[in-house]
Design a protein around this motif. Structure first.
Motif, short mmCIF file in Angstrom:
data_model
loop_
_atom_site.label_atom_id
_atom_site.label_comp_id
_atom_site.label_asym_id
_atom_site.label_seq_id
_atom_site.Cartn_x
_atom_site.Cartn_y
_atom_site.Cartn_z
N VAL A 218 0.83 -1.20 0.00
CA VAL A 218 0.00 0.00 0.00
C VAL A 218 0.86 1.25 0.00
N ASN A 219 1.96 1.21 0.68
CA ASN A 219 2.80 2.40 0.83
C ASN A 219 3.86 2.52 -0.25
N GLN A 220 3.82 1.61 -1.27
CA GLN A 220 4.84 1.72 -2.31
C GLN A 220 4.76 3.04 -3.07
N PRO A 221 3.54 3.55 -3.47
CA PRO A 221 3.51 4.85 -4.16
C PRO A 221 4.09 5.96 -3.30
N THR A 222 3.79 5.90 -2.00
CA THR A 222 4.31 6.94 -1.11
C THR A 222 5.81 6.90 -1.04
N ILE A 223 6.37 5.65 -0.98
CA ILE A 223 7.83 5.53 -0.92
C ILE A 223 8.46 6.01 -2.20
N ALA A 224 7.82 5.61 -3.34
CA ALA A 224 8.36 6.08 -4.63
C ALA A 224 8.29 7.60 -4.73
N ALA A 225 7.16 8.17 -4.27
CA ALA A 225 7.03 9.63 -4.32
C ALA A 225 8.07 10.30 -3.44
N SER A 226 8.32 9.70 -2.27
CA SER A 226 9.32 10.29 -1.39
C SER A 226 10.70 10.24 -2.03
N LEU A 242 -1.14 14.14 -4.52
CA LEU A 242 -1.62 13.12 -5.45
C LEU A 242 -1.22 11.72 -4.98
N ASN A 243 0.02 11.60 -4.52
CA ASN A 243 0.47 10.30 -4.03
C ASN A 243 -0.30 9.85 -2.79
N TRP A 244 -0.56 10.81 -1.90
CA TRP A 244 -1.32 10.46 -0.69
C TRP A 244 -2.74 10.03 -1.03
N LYS A 246 -3.73 8.63 -3.89
CA LYS A 246 -3.67 7.29 -4.47
C LYS A 246 -3.49 6.22 -3.40
N SER A 247 -2.63 6.52 -2.42
CA SER A 247 -2.39 5.54 -1.34
C SER A 247 -3.65 5.30 -0.52
N ALA A 248 -4.38 6.34 -0.20
CA ALA A 248 -5.62 6.18 0.58
C ALA A 248 -6.67 5.41 -0.21
N ALA A 249 -6.78 5.72 -1.52
CA ALA A 249 -7.76 5.01 -2.34
C ALA A 249 -7.42 3.53 -2.45
N ASN A 250 -6.13 3.22 -2.60
CA ASN A 250 -5.69 1.83 -2.69
C ASN A 250 -5.98 1.08 -1.39
N THR A 251 -5.76 1.73 -0.26
CA THR A 251 -6.04 1.10 1.04
C THR A 251 -7.52 0.81 1.20
N VAL A 252 -8.36 1.76 0.86
CA VAL A 252 -9.81 1.57 0.97
C VAL A 252 -10.27 0.43 0.06
N TRP A 253 -9.71 0.37 -1.15
CA TRP A 253 -10.09 -0.68 -2.09
C TRP A 253 -9.69 -2.08 -1.57
N GLN A 254 -8.49 -2.16 -1.02
CA GLN A 254 -8.03 -3.44 -0.50
C GLN A 254 -8.89 -3.90 0.68
N GLU A 255 -9.25 -2.99 1.58
CA GLU A 255 -10.09 -3.34 2.71
C GLU A 255 -11.48 -3.75 2.25
N THR A 256 -11.99 -3.11 1.22
CA THR A 256 -13.32 -3.44 0.71
C THR A 256 -13.32 -4.83 0.06
N ARG A 257 -12.26 -5.19 -0.64
CA ARG A 257 -12.17 -6.49 -1.29
C ARG A 257 -12.17 -7.64 -0.27
N THR A 258 -11.58 -7.40 0.93
CA THR A 258 -11.54 -8.47 1.94
C THR A 258 -12.89 -8.74 2.57
N LEU A 259 -13.88 -7.84 2.38
CA LEU A 259 -15.20 -8.03 2.96
C LEU A 259 -16.09 -8.94 2.12
N ILE A 260 -15.65 -9.30 0.94
CA ILE A 260 -16.47 -10.08 0.02
C ILE A 260 -15.81 -11.44 -0.19
N ARG A 261 -16.62 -12.52 -0.08
CA ARG A 261 -16.12 -13.89 -0.31
C ARG A 261 -17.19 -14.66 -1.07
N LEU A 262 -16.83 -15.21 -2.19
CA LEU A 262 -17.74 -15.98 -3.02
C LEU A 262 -17.38 -17.45 -2.91
#
Length: 362
Positions: A218-226, A242-244, A246-262
């Motif tokens: 999740v923090n790879q864009p932030t590290i690259a930006a730094s 912009l980097n922050w 993207k990082s927040a959006a990626n974190t929210v997306w990953q957490e949302t994906r873990t809530l769904i199981r088929l």
């Protein structure tokens, strides 16, 4: 009148002698009286002792008479007993004579009875030791008899003994312990419709699995930006925002994906079980396990196997087979089913048939 001096002296001596004689006589008389009194006392004492001894002699005579009567009664009783013993001895001699005439027949009957009793004991105890002991004793007795017509019986005994020793007998106490452990574990096995807090396992039933994103990813864009900002002489605040974002959006997306199981449900009836029905389902399976335990202890392996097979069929239908506890429960039930088939003891049918053939042929 004048007394002469020598006459006066003689008188004095005579008077003195008379006094001495009188004293001696008195002393002798006193001693005699004393002796007479002592003799009288001794006579009285001896008379009393004689009377006492006479009374004791009478008592002893009466006791001797009673003892003689008792001795006479005992003698009569002993004579009666002796007659009974003589009669019993005659009967025993007749019995020994009869036994000696039919020794082989009695040997065969005794071996047959001992084998049947040992078979019943082995069935009740679930151990082959009584049957093995009876067969070994029968072989020893047949070898001592040394009769050619009993060779077929000895061969049958050896055959049954080898078969009994080669039979594996299950430990009923261990099987009972396994069923008790399975009953206890049944409360911890999750149902198919029961929510779990652990991450979903990877299996053929899962169509889509969304693992939780790693913090480092999740923090790879932030590290690259730094790193990019550190390379520039003057950092750009717009690029950092912009980097922050993207990082927040990626974190929210990953957490949302873990809530769904088929998942694919192969047993729809397992998903329709309500909590109340799940309680009664577990209790019903516990009752079947308890029935199987009682059937094993009563040597009814067919009933125990039928109950355990129904339990084995119900576990994958209503419980989550991906759970480790469910797999452990299935393995325990399968092991008990496999070992139930080893509780049947072989019967010494060959030996009993050989004994019947020899006894019938006479």
């Amino acid at each position: 009148m004048t007394v002469q001096p020598h006459t006066a002296n003689w008188v004095r001596w005579a008077a003195a002698a008379l006094c001495v004689a009188t004293g001696c006589s008195a002393w002798v008389a006193w001693q005699a009286q004393k002796r007479v009194q002592g003799l009288e006392q001794e006579l009285v004492r001896r008379q009393q002792d004689t009377q006492t001894r006479a009374a004791e002699a009478n008592v002893l005579a009466k006791q001797a008479q009673e003892l003689s009567r008792e001795s006479a009664a005992r003698t009569a009783l002993l004579e009666t007993r002796l007659a009974e013993v003589a009669l019993q001895r005659t009967q025993v001699e007749d019995l020994i004579r009869t036994l000696s005439q039919s020794r082989d027949e009695n040997l065969l009957a005794d071996i047959d009875a001992s084998l049947r009793v040992a078979t019943q004991q082995a069935t009740l105890t679930g151990s082959a030791e009584p049957l093995v002991t009876a067969l070994q004793s029968a072989d020893t007795r047949l070898s001592r008899a040394n009769q050619p017509r009993l060779d077929n019986v000895r061969r049958a005994v050896a055959k049954d003994l080898d078969r009994v020793k080669a039979t594996r007998i299950a430990d009923l106490s261990a099987l009972s312990i396994h069923l008790d452990e399975a009953t206890r574990l049944l409360d911890e096995v999750p149902l198919l419709n029961q929510p779990t807090t652990v991450a979903p396992p990877t299996s053929g039933k899962t169509l889509t699995t969304m693992p939780k994103a790693k913090p480092g990813a999740v923090n790879q864009p932030t590290i690259a930006a730094s790193t990019a900002d550190a390379s520039d002489a003057e950092p750009s605040w717009a690029q950092g925002i912009l980097n922050w974002t993207k990082s927040a959006a990626n974190t929210v997306w990953q957490e949302t994906r873990t809530l769904i199981r088929l998942t694919r449900v192969n047993q729809p009836e397992g998903m329709l079980v309500s909590p109340e029905q799940g309680f009664f389902l577990r209790e019903n399976i516990k009752l079947r396990l308890l029935n199987a335990r009682l059937a094993i202890l009563s040597r009814q392996t067919a009933l125990a196997t039928a109950d355990l097979q129904q339990v084995s069929q119900a576990i994958p239908r209503y419980f989550d087979t991906e759970s480790r506890k469910t797999q452990l429960l299935q393995s325990m039930v399968k092991d008990v089913v496999a070992q139930c088939q080893q509780t049947a003891l072989p019967r010494p049918d060959d030996t009993l048939a050989a004994l019947a053939a020899v006894s019938g042929g006479r």
